[in-house]
Design an enzyme around this catalytic site. Structure first.
Site, mmCIF file in Angstrom:
data_model
loop_
_atom_site.group_PDB
_atom_site.id
_atom_site.type_symbol
_atom_site.label_atom_id
_atom_site.label_comp_id
_atom_site.label_asym_id
_atom_site.label_seq_id
_atom_site.Cartn_x
_atom_site.Cartn_y
_atom_site.Cartn_z
ATOM 1 C CE LYS A 63 -12.626 24.726 -45.024
ATOM 2 N NZ LYS A 63 -11.241 24.427 -44.665
ATOM 3 C CG PHE A 118 -1.559 23.881 -56.420
ATOM 4 C CD1 PHE A 118 -0.685 24.631 -55.645
ATOM 5 C CD2 PHE A 118 -2.812 23.589 -55.898
ATOM 6 C CE1 PHE A 118 -1.046 25.065 -54.376
ATOM 7 C CE2 PHE A 118 -3.184 24.016 -54.637
ATOM 8 C CZ PHE A 118 -2.294 24.760 -53.873
ATOM 9 C CB ALA A 125 -13.213 23.167 -37.694
ATOM 10 C CB THR A 171 -8.891 29.859 -52.614
ATOM 11 O OG1 THR A 171 -7.943 30.405 -51.682
ATOM 12 C CG2 THR A 171 -8.587 30.410 -53.996
ATOM 13 C CD1 TRP A 183 -4.233 31.381 -55.039
ATOM 14 C CD2 TRP A 183 -3.230 31.984 -56.939
ATOM 15 N NE1 TRP A 183 -3.216 32.249 -54.715
ATOM 16 C CE2 TRP A 183 -2.574 32.634 -55.858
ATOM 17 C CE3 TRP A 183 -2.766 32.225 -58.231
ATOM 18 C CZ2 TRP A 183 -1.490 33.488 -56.044
ATOM 19 C CZ3 TRP A 183 -1.690 33.088 -58.412
ATOM 20 C CH2 TRP A 183 -1.064 33.708 -57.323
ATOM 21 N NE ARG A 229 -14.383 28.923 -40.443
ATOM 22 C CZ ARG A 229 -13.285 28.236 -40.133
ATOM 23 N NH1 ARG A 229 -13.028 27.957 -38.869
ATOM 24 N NH2 ARG A 229 -12.453 27.826 -41.055
#
Length: 555
Positions: A71, A381, A273, A73, A409, A94
């Site tokens: 998330k 991926f 969370a 990334t 990524w 965060r």
């Protein structure tokens, strides 16, 4: 091509001086307090014209699995892509907690070529916010025990102290402790315990406060204990609001950093969370909206946790709801939700993907329930096959949502241009936010709506302690506070082993933690813990620093 890991990629990056990043977004030198060359505190309030037309983009995800979702990334990659498209964009994230960094998850600064930097600093001590929160929390704990030791004028019942000490590291040995042992001069013996710092009410307050005045008001209202008549004792009663607040005078200021591609990023606050409300600070998001035409932020874990809390807890304070929600999914994770073991995720398995799609579908439906445009980001991926990717696109299309592949990524912002264009398009759609529950709904009604609508459960079961607490809250006038569910992140239910989109389940609430300063009640479900433990082989085992100060093994 040489394969580099996250920290090696970050260490090869050439960062811009933080003054340059600040200047590019319209901040003067006096608007920031540099912490070294590449990070700074932002001095608020900013003397800038008010902006009301900035777009807010919330990034959330499917229920997490060991296969990974990425998330943060995707959040960074999306911001870099919009930056490449010459959009004035700010990212708001965060702060990482040392608990996961040293434990199982590792760092929280993105990955590959979509990272915020300096990643070593951000993942470790950063600008000291976590330490300030830890110190403020434990100062309050010390003042409570000192009050009892010095005569206990407030008649605090030491059996009913609900304020715990905290530590920003996973340490199961501290979940339940006894303090005050050693005789009369060592304090009054009592049972106590530690939470992780990010679960502290002070963390929630820091992330919800609009300014110092609001921070102090919220700290004033914190309930720390009950007296012998079972009446609440607050920080105001102890007379130490000022002392606790001043310890947070710097921590309340958002932190400015940059991505690998020099997109400005604000990082501030770090509540989990699953056991807290999972969103960065209101001040950070407001600052991003004030400085950018687009502000991209994230909420922790799956959309059933972080996004629900963002929409039901944070947005009433923020005063703005998202213009678009991005739900991050991976082929790998969806196959795991479809029953595939982690060892077999590299193999093409369209049937398992179709089964696991139920989890993504439920999260999409939940976010659409708020009447906000939704986009699915397929975080790619290398093992994903063309057939699997197309299958996920087709399945998403069938439920009326666009799914866009992104290779953030491996390619950074360049890998998310299509995603960025789709998100920009969606932010222009006209919509009217629809809240999940009404502010004056009872606690039971709010919980029922969360469980039945968001989780897909059929029933809520309250333990005797929780029932007794609800009766007490009604007497005290707390029964209409917002609800912060503490629940496993791995399932829509409170059973971590129920993957996909389970139905016909019961959520079990064992007790509540009233957090009057945060203005919500934390409902503890299942066996969720507010002080995690370390795994058998912690990430810390693989970390090192060489003679030249170069860090390795930090991901």
């Amino acid at each position: 091509m040489i394969n580099l890991n996250d920290i090696e990629i970050a260490q090869k990056n050439v960062m811009k001086p933080i003054e340059d990043i600040a200047n590019e977004i319209g901040l003067k030198r006096t608007d920031i307090e540099p912490y070294g060359n590449f990070k700074a505190k932002i001095n608020l309030p900013l003397d800038l014209p008010e902006k009301k037309d900035s777009k807010l983009i919330l990034v959330t995800a499917i229920s997490p699995t060991p296969a990974g979702e990425g998330k943060s990334t995707v959040t960074v990659g999306l911001g870099d892509a919009m930056h490449r498209l010459n959009k004035k964009v700010m990212i708001a994230l965060r702060e990482p907690s040392l608990g996961p960094v040293m434990g199982m998850k590792g760092g929280a600064t993105g990955g590959g070529y979509s990272q915020v930097v300096p990643m070593e600093d951000i993942n470790l001590h950063f600008t000291g916010d976590m330490h300030a929160l830890t110190t403020a929390n434990n100062t309050l704990a010390a003042l409570i025990d000192n009050h009892i030791q010095q005569g206990n004028a407030l008649k605090i019942d030491q059996r009913r102290i609900i304020w715990k000490r905290v530590l920003d590291i996973n340490d199961r040995a501290l979940r339940n402790v006894v303090v005050g042992l050693g005789g009369p001069m060592q304090g009054v013996p009592r049972e106590d315990g530690f939470d992780i710092t990010v679960a502290s009410e002070l963390m929630a307050i820091l992330c919800l406060a609009k300014d110092i005045k609001d921070l102090k008001s919220r700290i004033n209202d914190i309930v720390v204990a009950y007296n012998y008549d079972k009446k609440p004792i607050t920080v105001s009663d102890l007379g130490v609001t000022g002392a606790i607040s001043l310890l947070l005078k710097d921590a309340i200021k958002p932190n400015l950093v940059q991505t690998l591609e020099h997109t400005p990023a604000v990082i501030h606050g770090g509540p989990f969370a699953n056991i807290a409300h999972g969103c960065n600070s209101v001040l950070a998001t407001q600052t991003a909206l004030q400085l950018g035409d687009y502000a991209i932020t994230e909420a922790g874990f799956g959309a059933d946790l972080g996004a629900e809390k963002f929409l039901d807890i944070k947005t009433p304070v923020l005063g703005k709801t998202p213009d678009t929600i991005v739900i991050v999914a991976t082929i790998r994770a969806l196959k795991m939700h479809g029953g595939v073991s982690k060892t077999d995720l590299e193999l093409e398995n369209v049937d398992a993907l179709k089964v696991g799609f139920s989890n993504l579908k439920k999260h999409v439906e939940n976010m659409q329930r708020y009447n906000i445009p939704v986009v699915v980001a397929i975080n790619k991926f290398t093992a994903d096959t063309n057939l699997e990717v197309q299958t996920l696109i087709d399945l998403s299309d069938e439920i009326g949502v666009s799914a866009v592949p992104a290779d953030v990524w491996g390619q950074g912002g360049a890998g998310a241009i299509d995603l960025a264009n789709k998100v920009i398009e969606k932010t222009s759609e006209v919509h009217e936010f629809k809240a999940l529950y009404e502010a004056d709904d009872s606690a039971e009604t709010k919980i029922e709506k969360i469980v039945k609508t968001i989780y897909g459960g059929t029933n809520v079961e309250y333990a005797p302690k929780a029932k007794q607490q609800l009766r007490q809250f009604k007497e005290l006038g707390w029964d209409k506070l917002l609800i912060c569910m503490a629940k496993t992140q791995y399932s829509l239910s409170d059973n971590a082993k129920l993957l996909g989109a389970p139905t016909d389940f019961t959520i079990h609430i064992r007790e509540f933690n009233p957090k009057l300063g945060s203005q919500f009640l934390v409902a503890l479900t299942g066996n969720v813990l507010t002080m995690p433990g370390l795994p058998k082989v912690p990430a810390a085992n693989h970390m090192d620093i060489d003679d030249n100060g170069v860090i390795s093994g930090l991901y």
